[in-house]
Design an enzyme around this catalytic site. Sequence first.
Site, PDB file in Angstrom:
ATOM      1  N   LEU A  62      58.889 -62.771 -56.312  1.00 48.90           N
ATOM      2  CA  LEU A  62      59.481 -63.536 -55.203  1.00 48.90           C
ATOM      3  C   LEU A  62      58.853 -63.175 -53.861  1.00 48.90           C
ATOM      4  O   LEU A  62      58.700 -64.010 -52.983  1.00 48.90           O
ATOM      5  CB  LEU A  62      60.991 -63.303 -55.150  1.00 48.90           C
ATOM      6  N   CYS A  63      58.446 -61.886 -53.706  1.00 45.94           N
ATOM      7  CA  CYS A  63      57.883 -61.488 -52.412  1.00 45.94           C
ATOM      8  C   CYS A  63      56.562 -62.197 -52.147  1.00 45.94           C
ATOM      9  O   CYS A  63      56.262 -62.587 -51.022  1.00 45.94           O
ATOM     10  CB  CYS A  63      57.721 -59.975 -52.334  1.00 45.94           C
ATOM     11  N   THR A  64      55.772 -62.408 -53.224  1.00 45.65           N
ATOM     12  CA  THR A  64      54.512 -63.136 -53.058  1.00 45.65           C
ATOM     13  C   THR A  64      54.808 -64.567 -52.607  1.00 45.65           C
ATOM     14  O   THR A  64      54.170 -65.097 -51.692  1.00 45.65           O
ATOM     15  CB  THR A  64      53.729 -63.182 -54.394  1.00 45.65           C
ATOM     16  N   GLU A 103      56.129 -64.319 -48.902  1.00 45.03           N
ATOM     17  CA  GLU A 103      55.315 -63.765 -47.820  1.00 45.03           C
ATOM     18  C   GLU A 103      53.833 -64.057 -47.874  1.00 45.03           C
ATOM     19  O   GLU A 103      53.208 -64.342 -46.863  1.00 45.03           O
ATOM     20  CB  GLU A 103      55.533 -62.243 -47.762  1.00 45.03           C
TER      21      GLU A 103
END
Length: 361
Positions: free
Chosen positions: A126-128, A131
């Site tokens: 999810l962070c990829t 962000e």
Amino acid sequence: MYYCRMQDVGKAKADVAAARVMQRVKGVTVTPHFCKIEEKDISFFKDFQIIVLGLDSLEARSYINSVVCGFVEYEEDGSPDLSTIKPLVDGGTEGFKGHARVIIPGITPCFHCSLWLFPPQITFPLCTLAETPRSPAHCIEFAHLIQWGQDRTGETFDADNPEHMKWIYDQALKRGEQFNISGITYSLTQGVVKNIVPAIASTNAIIAATCVLETLKIATMCSTGMDIYMQYTGTEGIYLRTVPHDKDPNCIICSPGVPLEVDKSITLQKFIDTLFKDRRFKLKLSKPSVSYHGNNLYMQAPPVLEEMTRPNLQEPLVRLMGGEKSDVLNINDRRLSGVLRVRVTFRDDAETIDMDTVGTH
Ligand SMILES: [Zn+2]
């Protein structure tokens, strides 16, 4: 593997394919069955000599594999009774990649022996997505997994609703512009969201032809079969190779006896408890019945048999197995589509005690 014509749209693939084959090949009879294969009675599969799979899921492949492996009967020495073997030929494609393999249950590795071949479905962290998106798919997944929930709270996303899909596509486009990522299209959005990989006619033709050839080899014995597993990649040029695989001696589907060591004093009840503690079996069992050389040691059903065999639960297993040091027990369970064979070897309790004594000195 078959491509439809306009007039076929909306009809069952099995019906159309059967009709087309009969049109092309004179004198052949194809009986289509339009249903889930899991719904067929196990005896349905007994009538076939060779089974060729063109399935689209791991679950369906696993199911047929365990049904066919369940048909194999073993001799006393653990070798399979050749007359009970039904070869499986499996093929599958995903875009430009494909595979074909031959499974001779009881002899070559089965589907379950190499389940590790199938990697878990790709998901993006999810962070990829939030962000550092780097690909069109990242932008689409961001719109699908994160933005939808933020902007359209309370609405359930429906992949079959064109307005919903268009919304995801528009948001993904905006995000792509923001991060300078191009290549986001409506059909890619559909593909990513619905997890669809487009079918490529040439890949399907190559894999189908390989399956047919292997089937012909088995049926006529005109040549030896392929070495277990064929991989094909047609993304850039053609990459094709066959890879031999090993049988997994612990395979709960095709092993003539999955090895299990137990204490000599173990009762049948404790043995059943042990099965539930073993990571190899526990997810496959709900109410196991145990038999030994055709004798029912413990039956969960019907109630009459359960009552009759219940006293055995408190008996030492080694006595129920006639004092053998090592032998195969058959486990039946409604969660299994075939028989689970467990080779029980008794550990001498005395030895264990000796070992402990040595340890304390
Ligand atoms: Zn196996």
